[in-house]
Design a protein around this motif. Structure first.
Motif, PDB file in Angstrom:
ATOM      1  N   GLU A  28      -4.505   5.380  -5.291  1.00 23.84           N
ATOM      2  CA  GLU A  28      -4.011   3.890  -4.634  1.00 23.84           C
ATOM      3  C   GLU A  28      -2.436   4.170  -4.089  1.00 23.84           C
TER       4      GLU A  28
ATOM      5  N   ASN B 218      -8.525   2.446   3.019  1.00 29.06           N
ATOM      6  CA  ASN B 218      -7.557   1.240   2.492  1.00 29.06           C
ATOM      7  C   ASN B 218      -6.410   1.119   3.392  1.00 29.06           C
TER       8      ASN B 218
ATOM      9  N   ARG C  68      -3.817  -0.205   3.106  1.00 31.94           N
ATOM     10  CA  ARG C  68      -2.527  -0.136   2.774  1.00 31.94           C
ATOM     11  C   ARG C  68      -1.869   1.380   3.110  1.00 31.94           C
TER      12      ARG C  68
END
Length: 701
Positions: free
Chosen positions: A486, A540, A542
């Motif tokens: 992440e 993702n 992000r």
């Protein structure tokens, strides 16, 4: 280390105290000057340095005649050994100064010399230079003569205290080898007494109707000042003038920045990955109504912005999809001609379909970057280094390299990020505050970054100083596939390296070598791992995108096979491996339909039953029809469930079969309801033929 004595350890080193004096030096000029005279031909290479070889009267008739760029070692394509080049070396060039240079200033411009250079002109020692990746200039006004002039260059190829080298472990501690030589061009540049040293044209408010150029002109005043000069700038394309700006200023001796603003640019076309529109800008310095000096450079209008939800090019979110690149070439090292440098950019953009490349881990050839500008290939450029951070003098050279890199390349629209942090180094807040502040002072239009590792990531909240958090993510997920962590919170985030040379199926890292002559199943894995990495990155929002390791094999002593490290999608000769099949398929089929099997159609000792039950075929088609020896075998559709975030996922087929009959495999690709491509593969080696294709129809020397 005293830069003027950096050759002092060589047995036959030049003693700078014995020459006639140190000539004036000047920072390099990042643009084209009015008159340049190439000095690339008719060099004399004398091999290892001899004590008298820099003297004018030294007899050099037995020296070898060479053309630049050049490396000192007789390199093969493998088994590079630093002992081949770690010594002092001597080059000599005899040249005549062009006529009509009276009242002019003369500079020698060196594109790059690996890794230290001590030029001597007609017995006058010029200031030595340390560092092998960026240009440097030396003023030689008043040091030339009519007739024959002698330029001798002593090249130091040793393990110097200069980025990226200097670490106590020596050559095996840097994951790329550094063959020495004059690895770039050399020019004589002739300019007036007062001249334009540099031009930086920065687009501002690119996406508005009020877009404009802020132009900074660095003027160097000579001995005949102070005086008034007029600085005028002209923007154009295809010989068509678009806009102008001008200013009259008083110039004193030395460097002085003059600022211009050019507006009325609402009609210019933007530079992007698909339509890389470029414009020419010329700046002229005039005195008493007469044009004295003009510089030309190219620019592009584009906005490149990193946000928390990704990367935006001209206001449109764009997934970064690319590879890291070393510029090693077989037999040549770093001394490749412009033709090969440009060809690398074409491979990355047109064959591997990348929209970004990272220049790992040093500033790369201007010819390569020219091609990136022209092809729409976005660039991360970074200062030289690899993990190690040296002493104070080493850091000063690293800071100097940041300045040299940015001054040389800040007009290039392709560059969207400055790497101001040594690759994979530990945190050093004071050092990296210094490099980042310098980058912002020289060019506040681009963000800074640098690769972070699990070690440096642990305390990033207090130790990190860049704008975009870039991470080298090499971990495996619980089932042994490529894992993607992440992002860190609160900052733009991208992946600077993924995949590399590790086997993810085991759930742990260990060295594998994607050698063309190595294990075939490992070669088949490479494309799958790259597909997994880009699919999971795109999942993702992000994450701005991923740059995978790496485009081409390269020379190294770390985890290497005969001093060649093999994580590339193509080998040292730029021949694609199976791993390239994924990248080759990631293009709109309207532009080019693609069918690229991730296997060799071969029933040899390693694959006696063929490619196996889960053989991958990379394609941008909507459907594939497979037949064997003319008989239908399977109808395939892309695996959108396994790779939901790839635009063109792989296809998988059961191709475990008896190969005794040496069957012919045919794959037909369909798009829009019609067959757009058909490829066939024979397993009968008796019909194999060697096929050669020249990249270029002619070579220009």
């Amino acid at each position: 280390m005293d830069r003027r004595k950096f050759l002092g350890g060589c047995a036959a080193a030049l003693s700078l105290s014995t020459v006639k004096g140190l000539a004036k030096s000047a920072p390099f000029d990042a643009n084209h000057v009015t008159k340049t005279f190439p000095l690339d031909g008719e060099w004399l290479f004398g091999g290892k340095l001899r004590s008298a070889a820099t003297e004018v009267g030294f007899v050099d008739q037995e020296f070898s005649r060479i053309t630049l760029p050049h490396t000192v070692a007789q390199l093969s394509w493998q088994n590079w050994d630093p002992a081949q080049w770690e010594d002092g070396w001597i080059y000599r060039q005899h040249f005549a100064v062009p006529k009509d240079t009276e009242g002019k200033r003369l500079f020698l411009h060196f594109e790059r010399v690996m890794a230290g250079a001590a030029p001597v002109l007609n017995g006058h020692a010029l200031e030595p230079h340390l560092g092998g990746f960026l240009p440097f200039e030396r003023e030689i006004t008043g040091l030339t003569k009519a007739g024959d002039n002698l330029l001798a260059v002593v090249v130091d190829g040793r393990w110097l205290n200069v980025p990226p080298t200097g670490g106590p472990k020596g050559e095996p501690s840097v994951d790329y080898l550094l063959p020495a030589g004059i690895t770039g061009t050399v020019e004589l540049r002739v300019v007036p007494e007062t001249f334009l040293r540099e031009v930086f044209a920065k687009p501002v408010d690119v996406l508005s109707e009020n877009r404009r150029l802020h132009i900074t002109c660095r003027v160097n005043g000579g001995e005949d000042l102070p005086t008034e000069v007029r600085i005028s700038a002209e923007l154009g394309r295809d010989s068509r003038k678009i806009a102008t700006a001008k200013k009259t200023v008083r110039i004193d001796k030395g460097d002085q920045d003059v600022e211009l603003v050019m507006d009325g640019l609402s009609g210019v076309e933007l530079w992007d990955a698909e339509r890389p529109h470029l414009y020419d800008i010329g700046v002229t310095l005039s005195r008493k109504g007469q044009s004295d000096h003009t510089l030309h450079t190219r620019i592009g209008f584009r906005e490149a912005r990193f946000e928390l939800d990704g990367f935006y090019l001209n206001g449109k979110r764009t997934q970064l999809f690319g590879l890291d690149r070393h510029e090693h070439f077989p037999y040549l090292g770093f001394a490749a001609p412009n033709r090969l440098q440009r060809r690398d950019a074409e491979i990355l953009r047109k064959e591997l379909n990348c929209n970004m490349v990272r220049c790992s881990h040093y500033p790369q050839s201007g010819a390569f970057l020219d091609a990136c500008d022209e092809l729409g290939l976005m660039v991360w450029e970074e200062l030289p280094g690899w993990q190690y951070i040296g002493d104070e003098s080493w850091r000063d050279l690293a800071v100097r390299d940041v300045e040299g890199m940015i001054r040389r390349d800040r007009n290039r629209p392709s560059i969207i990020i400055w790497g101001t942090r040594i690759n994979e180094s530990e945190n050093d807040p004071e050092f990296y505050r210094r490099t980042r502040a310098l980058a912002k002072r020289l060019d506040d239009s681009r963000p800074t970054s640098g690769t972070m590792t699990p070690s440096s990531r642990r305390d990033w909240k207090t130790q990190w100083n860049e704008d975009v958090f870039a991470f080298d993510d090499y971990h495996a997920d619980p089932v042994g596939q490529v894992g993607i962590l992440e992002p860190v919170e609160g900052h733009p985030y991208m992946l600077a390296e993924v995949v590399g040379q590790f086997n993810y199926r085991t759930g742990k890292k260990f060295d594998v070598r994607y050698r063309r002559a190595g294990d075939i199943t490992q070669q088949m894995d490479q494309a799958i791992f790259h597909a997994q990495a880009h699919d999971k990155t795109a999942a993702n929002k992000r994450i701005a995108g991923a740059l995978a390791w790496c485009a081409f094999d390269y020379g190294s002593l770390m985890n290497a096979y005969h001093a060649v490290k093999c994580p590339g999608l193509a080998d040292l000769f730029r021949l694609p491996k199976l791993g390239a099949s994924f990248y080759r398929s990631q293009i709109d089929p309207v532009v080019r339909p693609v069918i690229e099997p991730d296997f060799y159609w071969d029933f040899g000792p390693q694959t006696p039953s063929g490619p196996g039950e889960h053989a991958a075929i990379f394609s941008n088609c909507e459907r594939l029809e497979i037949s064997s020896d003319g008989k239908p075998h399977a109808t395939l559709h892309p695996d959108r469930e396994g790779y939901p975030h790839l635009k063109y996922p792989p296809f998988f087929a059961d191709l475990k079969m008896d190969g005794k009959t040496k069957p012919v495999l045919q794959i037909d690709g369909y798009f829009g309801g019609r067959r757009v491509l058909s490829r066939s593969f024979s397993a009968d080696r008796s019909t194999d033929k060697l096929w050669l294709h020249a990249d270029d129809a002619e070579l220009v020397c």
